[in-house]
Write a protein that holds these residues in place. Structure first.
Motif, short mmCIF file in Angstrom:
data_model
loop_
_atom_site.label_atom_id
_atom_site.label_comp_id
_atom_site.label_asym_id
_atom_site.label_seq_id
_atom_site.Cartn_x
_atom_site.Cartn_y
_atom_site.Cartn_z
N ASP A 174 62.08 27.89 87.73
CA ASP A 174 60.84 27.57 87.01
C ASP A 174 59.87 26.81 87.91
OD1 ASP A 174 61.80 28.79 84.81
OD2 ASP A 174 62.39 26.95 83.75
N ALA A 175 60.41 25.78 88.60
CA ALA A 175 59.56 24.96 89.46
C ALA A 175 59.01 25.78 90.63
CB ALA A 175 60.35 23.76 89.98
N ALA A 176 59.82 26.69 91.15
CA ALA A 176 59.38 27.52 92.29
C ALA A 176 58.21 28.41 91.86
CB ALA A 176 60.53 28.36 92.82
N ARG A 177 58.30 28.91 90.63
CA ARG A 177 57.19 29.73 90.12
C ARG A 177 55.91 28.90 90.04
NH1 ARG A 177 60.70 32.65 87.24
NH2 ARG A 177 60.86 31.09 85.58
N LEU A 178 56.06 27.67 89.54
CA LEU A 178 54.91 26.76 89.44
C LEU A 178 54.33 26.45 90.82
CD1 LEU A 178 55.80 24.07 86.76
CD2 LEU A 178 53.92 25.71 86.73
N ALA A 179 55.23 26.24 91.79
CA ALA A 179 54.78 25.89 93.14
C ALA A 179 54.07 27.06 93.79
CB ALA A 179 55.97 25.45 94.00
N GLY A 180 54.48 28.28 93.42
CA GLY A 180 53.85 29.47 93.98
C GLY A 180 54.12 29.65 95.46
N ILE A 181 55.26 29.16 95.93
CA ILE A 181 55.62 29.35 97.33
C ILE A 181 56.73 30.41 97.40
CG2 ILE A 181 56.48 28.24 99.44
CD1 ILE A 181 55.43 25.58 98.31
N PRO A 182 56.41 31.61 97.91
CA PRO A 182 57.40 32.70 97.86
C PRO A 182 58.72 32.34 98.55
CG PRO A 182 55.26 33.49 98.63
CD PRO A 182 55.15 32.01 98.53
N ALA A 183 58.64 31.59 99.66
CA ALA A 183 59.86 31.25 100.40
C ALA A 183 60.81 30.44 99.51
CB ALA A 183 59.53 30.47 101.66
N LEU A 184 60.25 29.58 98.66
CA LEU A 184 61.09 28.76 97.77
C LEU A 184 61.74 29.62 96.69
CD1 LEU A 184 59.19 25.43 97.10
CD2 LEU A 184 61.33 25.77 98.31
N THR A 185 60.95 30.53 96.10
CA THR A 185 61.50 31.43 95.10
C THR A 185 62.66 32.21 95.70
OG1 THR A 185 59.25 31.63 94.27
CG2 THR A 185 60.86 33.19 93.41
N ALA A 186 62.46 32.68 96.93
CA ALA A 186 63.51 33.45 97.60
C ALA A 186 64.76 32.60 97.81
CB ALA A 186 62.99 33.97 98.94
#
Lengths: 406, 212
Positions: A174-186
């Motif tokens: 959820d937080a990664a989506r909010l941050a909008g940083i693809p590397a973190l989502t990955a």
């Protein structure tokens, strides 16, 4: 703040490290050095980035304590990502305290997360947990939240608490989506894979099947007698017999459990326990002694009885004997397990993480390299080891960029 | 030297989409501030942004009665305040190490941040006419009633100080609360200074001491 520094910092924040370098490439004042260092880190030249950030910290000096502390945190993050685990932890702690004192809570938390990640990496779970707790529940920007939850998940996974791990990973996603940083989502996605990828094999009555982390956790609550090759223990319910310091006894227990309810021949047991090619009378005598010792150790859980050809296990109050083994049995499985994070490791960092000598790790790595299971680059102290590229993502850098923020 | 705590009269912002304030000036009606890629005019009565000009704006801002001057990278842009068009540019004296900017007596006054200097510059050619040495990092410059004031930031502390334009000697100093940065300084000609708040993305009005 100065004009060109502002322009360069804005370029960096907009994801344009080359634009940032263009503006400060020829300048050697402290903020320029720091910006150049962070730009080089984003471009992947970690060695150069480290040198620049160290020079920047020196150039800022004690009069610009916050800017200097941010450089130190950035350098520590680069050290962590390059698996340089010998990097001075105290320096990071001091920088974290400076940032907290001056109200830069975001970067102070970032420093704390780097500390916790390092502790998690070297298996010091309690300390990692304590470090996270120290940071408290202060509101964090989404990118920091992702890192925090990844550490929480990492601790839970090591402790075999899959429910906690899954919850933490959901929060991280959820937080990664909010941050909008693809590397973190990955990175969160790849961490989730750990929960859905077999982590062990279960061997029962000669048959085996793969087990997920959650299923391993469930075993702890079952009434089966479990021979655990990860921890070198034999357990049932709450009773745990540890044979970590008695490898010969464990080497005898495992084939007995695997063959149960059948027996195992003396020859097979001697081969397993003594690695002897030709068994003689002295081995037979030794086997009798070791079986006696194993019997004494296992008394609360099982009996070891003699049969016509050898020995058999007789578990108490259960009709289930299981062996928990690594997914792939490999001589140097522990070394490979660390390398499977896809990061370049030095042999000394691996030794630190594994708690063994550098020489032992070196030998294991050389052996693995001969069978193409690992590869190395660099020479001397700069030499790093990696597994050949696997699906998985390197730990992202979230360097404390905004040097001009106050 | 007179030293006292700065009295903050009012705060403007933070403003949506503004990460940091890099320079401040006043045109008699609006407070202008530089926010990286824009110059924004704030109405000091209601604190709202009335107008913005899309122009690179990385450091000091000044106003000469008709034109806005804005430092971007390593040059000073002269901007038509009415149309927002960049009319001309001159090189900045600090080659990009510049921070504050003020207009007075037909000259531009440019702070050079880490060099702790203020340069008097010919606004047509960019030629440095003279240089005043300060003791601390210069973050903003303004002239009012023949007094030269500049903002400082060093060692996590900011103040607004009046210096002797001939000797650089500090005559008066207003200390801002710890951790409050001054990035950009302008007087309204009366009792107020407008101070940029750096990474906080706001502008503060600070009272100018009355002359007795």
């Amino acid at each position: 703040m100065e004009s060109l520094i502002t322009a360069a910092a804005r370029a960096l924040e907009a994801g344009d490290p080359l634009g940032a370098l263009n503006r400060v490439a020829l300048r050697n004042d402290a903020p320029s050095l720091a910006l150049r260092g962070i730009a080089m880190a984003q471009l992947g030249d970690l060695a150069k980035a480290k040198t620049l950030l160290r020079s920047a910290a020196r150039a800022f000096g004690p009069r610009e304590a916050v800017a200097r502390a941010r450089c130190i945190v950035a350098e520590a993050e680069i050290a962590l990502v390059s698996r340089d685990l010998n990097w001075p932890v105290k320096t990071l702690a001091a920088a974290r305290a400076t940032l907290a004192k001056h109200g830069d809570l975001g970067n102070a938390a970032h420093a704390g997360h780097i500390e916790a990640r390092r502790l998690l990496l070297v298996g010091r779970l309690d300390e990692a947990e304590r470090t996270l707790a120290e940071l408290g529940a202060s509101p964090l920007p989404p990118a920091s939240l992702v890192i925090r939850e990844l550490v929480v998940a990492g601790i839970a996974i090591r402790r075999l608490k899959t429910k906690d791990a899954r919850a933490a990973l959901d929060r991280a996603a959820d937080a990664a989506r909010l941050a909008g940083i693809p590397a973190l989502t990955a990175e969160v996605e790849s961490a989730k894979l750990v929960l859905d990828t077999p982590a062990a094999r279960l061997i029962e009555r000669g048959k085996e099947h793969p087990l997920l982390l959650g299923q391993i956790e469930a075993l702890a609550a079952s009434q089966a007698l479990v021979v655990d090759t990860f921890h070198h223990t034999i357990r049932k319910g709450g009773i745990v017999v540890s044979l970590g310091t008695r490898p010969v006894l464990f080497a005898l227990a495992r084939p007995l459990a695997q063959a149960w309810p059948a027996d195992v021949s003396r020859e097979a047991l001697m081969t397993a326990a003594f690695q002897a090619k030709h068994v003689d009378e002295s081995h037979r005598a030794r086997l009798r002694v070791e079986i006696g010792r194993l019997r004494a150790k296992l008394k609360p859980l099982a009996d070891v009885s003699a049969t016509k050809h050898g020995f058999a296990l007789t578990p108490r109050k259960t009709r289930q004997v299981l062996v928990l083994a690594r997914p792939v049995e490999e001589k140097h499985a522990a070394v490979l397990a660390f390398l499977s994070d896809g990061e370049p490791w030095s042999s000394s960092a691996l030794a630190l993480a594994l708690g063994t000598s550098a020489r032992t790790v070196q030998r294991a790595l050389e052996e693995l390299a001969r069978s193409h299971k690992v590869q190395s680059f660099g020479h001397g102290r700069a030499r790093r080891w990696m597994t050949p590229p696997v699906p998985g993502f390197p730990t992202g850098l979230l360097l404390p960029t905004p040097l001009l923020k106050t | 030297m007179k030293r006292s705590a700065a009295e903050i009269i009012k705060e403007y912002g933070p403003f949506a989409g503004v990460e940091a304030v890099h320079g401040v000036t006043y045109d008699g009606t609006h407070v202008w501030f530089a926010s990286g890629d824009k110059l924004n005019a704030v109405d000091p009565a209601d604190g709202k942004i009335a107008r913005s000009i899309d122009v690179a704006a990385h450091a000091g801002t000044a106003f000469d009665g008709r034109h806005l001057f804005q430092i971007a990278e390593d040059r000073i842009q002269k901007i038509d305040a009415a149309t927002g068009k960049v009319l001309s540019t001159i090189p900045s004296p600090g080659a990009g190490g510049d921070s504050g900017l003020a207009w007075a007596e037909g000259s531009l006054w440019v702070g050079q941040y880490r060099e702790r200097k203020i340069h008097q510059v010919d606004p047509e050619t960019g030629k440095v006419l003279r240089t005043i040495e300060s003791k601390r990092f210069v973050t903003g410059v303004t002239w009012v009633d023949g007094e030269l004031w500049h903002g400082t930031w060093e060692n996590e502390e900011s103040d607004v100080r009046r210096i002797d334009p001939d000797t650089g000697k500090v005559l008066e100093q207003l200390d801002l609360p710890a951790g409050t940065m001054v990035s950009g300084l302008e007087s309204d000609g009366g009792e107020r200074f407008f101070c940029g708040g750096g990474g906080r993305g706001n502008v503060r009005a600070v009272r100018r001491p009355r002359r007795s």
